[in-house]
Design a protein around this motif. Structure first.
Motif, PDB file in Angstrom:
ATOM      1  N   ALA A   1     -10.050   5.280  -3.498  1.00  0.00           N
ATOM      2  CA  ALA A   1     -10.235   6.572  -2.822  1.00  0.00           C
ATOM      3  C   ALA A   1      -9.485   6.619  -1.501  1.00  0.00           C
ATOM      4  O   ALA A   1      -8.963   7.675  -1.095  1.00  0.00           O
ATOM      5  N   SER A   2      -9.399   5.469  -0.811  1.00  0.00           N
ATOM      6  CA  SER A   2      -8.743   5.452   0.501  1.00  0.00           C
ATOM      7  C   SER A   2      -7.261   5.797   0.397  1.00  0.00           C
ATOM      8  O   SER A   2      -6.701   6.414   1.306  1.00  0.00           O
ATOM      9  N   PHE A   3      -6.594   5.397  -0.700  1.00  0.00           N
ATOM     10  CA  PHE A   3      -5.186   5.719  -0.851  1.00  0.00           C
ATOM     11  C   PHE A   3      -4.948   7.224  -0.840  1.00  0.00           C
ATOM     12  O   PHE A   3      -3.981   7.716  -0.257  1.00  0.00           O
TER      13      PHE A   3
ATOM     14  N   ILE B   1      -6.216   1.111  -8.957  1.00  0.00           N
ATOM     15  CA  ILE B   1      -5.078   1.912  -9.416  1.00  0.00           C
ATOM     16  C   ILE B   1      -5.559   3.047 -10.297  1.00  0.00           C
ATOM     17  O   ILE B   1      -5.099   4.194 -10.187  1.00  0.00           O
ATOM     18  N   ILE B   2      -6.510   2.748 -11.187  1.00  0.00           N
ATOM     19  CA  ILE B   2      -7.069   3.770 -12.074  1.00  0.00           C
ATOM     20  C   ILE B   2      -7.741   4.864 -11.255  1.00  0.00           C
ATOM     21  O   ILE B   2      -7.530   6.051 -11.485  1.00  0.00           O
ATOM     22  N   ILE B   3      -8.553   4.434 -10.288  1.00  0.00           N
ATOM     23  CA  ILE B   3      -9.275   5.395  -9.458  1.00  0.00           C
ATOM     24  C   ILE B   3      -8.304   6.261  -8.662  1.00  0.00           C
ATOM     25  O   ILE B   3      -8.463   7.487  -8.565  1.00  0.00           O
ATOM     26  N   SER B   4      -7.264   5.638  -8.102  1.00  0.00           N
ATOM     27  CA  SER B   4      -6.262   6.402  -7.348  1.00  0.00           C
ATOM     28  C   SER B   4      -5.545   7.405  -8.245  1.00  0.00           C
ATOM     29  O   SER B   4      -5.297   8.548  -7.845  1.00  0.00           O
ATOM     30  N   ALA B   5      -5.196   6.970  -9.464  1.00  0.00           N
ATOM     31  CA  ALA B   5      -4.481   7.858 -10.385  1.00  0.00           C
ATOM     32  C   ALA B   5      -5.329   9.063 -10.758  1.00  0.00           C
ATOM     33  O   ALA B   5      -4.836  10.209 -10.790  1.00  0.00           O
TER      34      ALA B   5
ATOM     35  N   HIS C   1       1.362  11.411 -16.455  1.00  0.00           N
ATOM     36  CA  HIS C   1       2.044  11.585 -17.739  1.00  0.00           C
ATOM     37  C   HIS C   1       1.749  10.414 -18.669  1.00  0.00           C
ATOM     38  O   HIS C   1       0.954   9.523 -18.361  1.00  0.00           O
ATOM     39  N   THR C   2       2.427  10.406 -19.807  1.00  0.00           N
ATOM     40  CA  THR C   2       2.131   9.439 -20.866  1.00  0.00           C
ATOM     41  C   THR C   2       2.258   8.000 -20.392  1.00  0.00           C
ATOM     42  O   THR C   2       1.374   7.166 -20.632  1.00  0.00           O
ATOM     43  N   PHE C   3       3.350   7.697 -19.694  1.00  0.00           N
ATOM     44  CA  PHE C   3       3.552   6.316 -19.240  1.00  0.00           C
ATOM     45  C   PHE C   3       2.526   5.936 -18.182  1.00  0.00           C
ATOM     46  O   PHE C   3       2.122   4.772 -18.100  1.00  0.00           O
ATOM     47  N   GLY C   4       2.092   6.901 -17.379  1.00  0.00           N
ATOM     48  CA  GLY C   4       1.052   6.624 -16.398  1.00  0.00           C
ATOM     49  C   GLY C   4      -0.268   6.301 -17.065  1.00  0.00           C
ATOM     50  O   GLY C   4      -0.984   5.368 -16.660  1.00  0.00           O
ATOM     51  N   ILE C   5      -0.612   7.062 -18.081  1.00  0.00           N
ATOM     52  CA  ILE C   5      -1.838   6.800 -18.835  1.00  0.00           C
ATOM     53  C   ILE C   5      -1.764   5.435 -19.518  1.00  0.00           C
ATOM     54  O   ILE C   5      -2.730   4.665 -19.515  1.00  0.00           O
ATOM     55  N   LEU C   6      -0.590   5.128 -20.101  1.00  0.00           N
ATOM     56  CA  LEU C   6      -0.400   3.829 -20.748  1.00  0.00           C
ATOM     57  C   LEU C   6      -0.557   2.696 -19.739  1.00  0.00           C
ATOM     58  O   LEU C   6      -1.180   1.658 -20.026  1.00  0.00           O
TER      59      LEU C   6
END
Length: 268
Positions: A31-33, A97-101, A113-118
């Motif tokens: 969350a801080s990011f 990373i997941i939380i930031s995304a 996008h797709t590569f981000g989800i992957l």
């Protein structure tokens, strides 16, 4: 299921505490990011950007809110290292990373996008695999034991390689390619992070033993690890701000080009 059951049986109460603290740390840091990035965007609009050496973000309250959130997360992460082995705590940092995304997708309107989800899926799979197969931590009775391990030839050789690479990146590549190649900043953060993880673990063990009644503050090794932790954290924080500013500019560029194109059409 057999692997999970065996893992549960091998989990000590300290490991459970470390696991909970590591998960909490990922939540706060992730969350801080987002909060810090919003602060950097506001500061960059009215001052010198962090990417070109500016420090106007230090006057931005939103950036400080993000920094406080990160400090809380790092404290939880620090405490996790005191209870659980590094091989259990470190992979869980990928969850930030997941939380930031997810938060960036919701709050900053940055499309995943797709590569981000992957990539997020791979982070979860990799972290879960390492955590499930984490070995039991050896018992440490004194910070001097950690110091003896840290001064073995193999680790000293690795540390020398890392420091050499960091100095080359900072003094040779950052001035030339820092503004155009984000991997230069990420390389500095990652390399320094490999040293800070071990130092944080050592300092966490020292404080845990001290609070348990075995004072480790009398050993100079404890203060040496403290100095390494402070140096590494400040270095990572500086270049992490540059990374976020770089990403902010990259994401803004397509929208600026689109706005300029629309204004050109309107003039015609």
């Amino acid at each position: 299921m057999a692997v999970v059951q065996k893992w549960r049986e091998g989990m000590s109460s300290d490991n459970v505490k470390g696991l909970v603290l590591a998960l909490s740390s990922s939540l706060f840091i992730g969350a801080s990011f987002i909060v810090k990035k919003k602060g950097l965007k506001k500061a960059g609009a009215s001052g010198i950007r962090a990417g070109v050496g500016g420090y106007s973000y230090l006057l931005e309250p939103l950036w400080w809110a993000g920094m406080i959130t990160m400090v809380v997360g790092e404290i939880a992460n620090f405490a996790a290292y005191a209870f659980a082995p590094a091989i259990l705590v470190t992979p869980l940092g990928a969850l930030s990373i997941i939380i930031s995304a997810v938060l960036a997708h919701i709050i900053l309107r940055e499309r995943l996008h797709t590569f981000g989800i992957l990539g997020c899926i791979l982070c979860v799979v990799g972290s879960t695999t390492i955590v499930l197969h984490a070995p039991q931590e050896r018992q440490i009775e004194s910070v001097t034991e950690v110091w003896d391990l840290a001064t073995e030839p193999g680790f000293l050789f690795y540390t020398a390689l890392v420091l050499t690479a960091v100095f080359i990146l900072i003094y040779q590549f950052v001035p030339q390619y820092g503004q155009t190649h984000i991997m230069v900043y990420i390389g500095v953060c990652s390399l320094v992070g490999s040293i800070s993880v071990m130092s944080v673990k050592a300092l966490g063990i020292a404080l845990k033993l001290t609070f348990s009644g075995t004072n480790q503050l009398v050993y100079p090794q404890t203060w040496a690890f403290t100095l390494v932790v402070i140096t590494c954290v400040l270095t990572q924080m500086n270049y992490l701000n540059k990374v976020m500013n770089y990403l902010n500019e990259c994401l803004q560029l397509p929208f600026l080009l689109l706005n300029n194109f629309e204004m050109a059409l309107q003039r015609k």
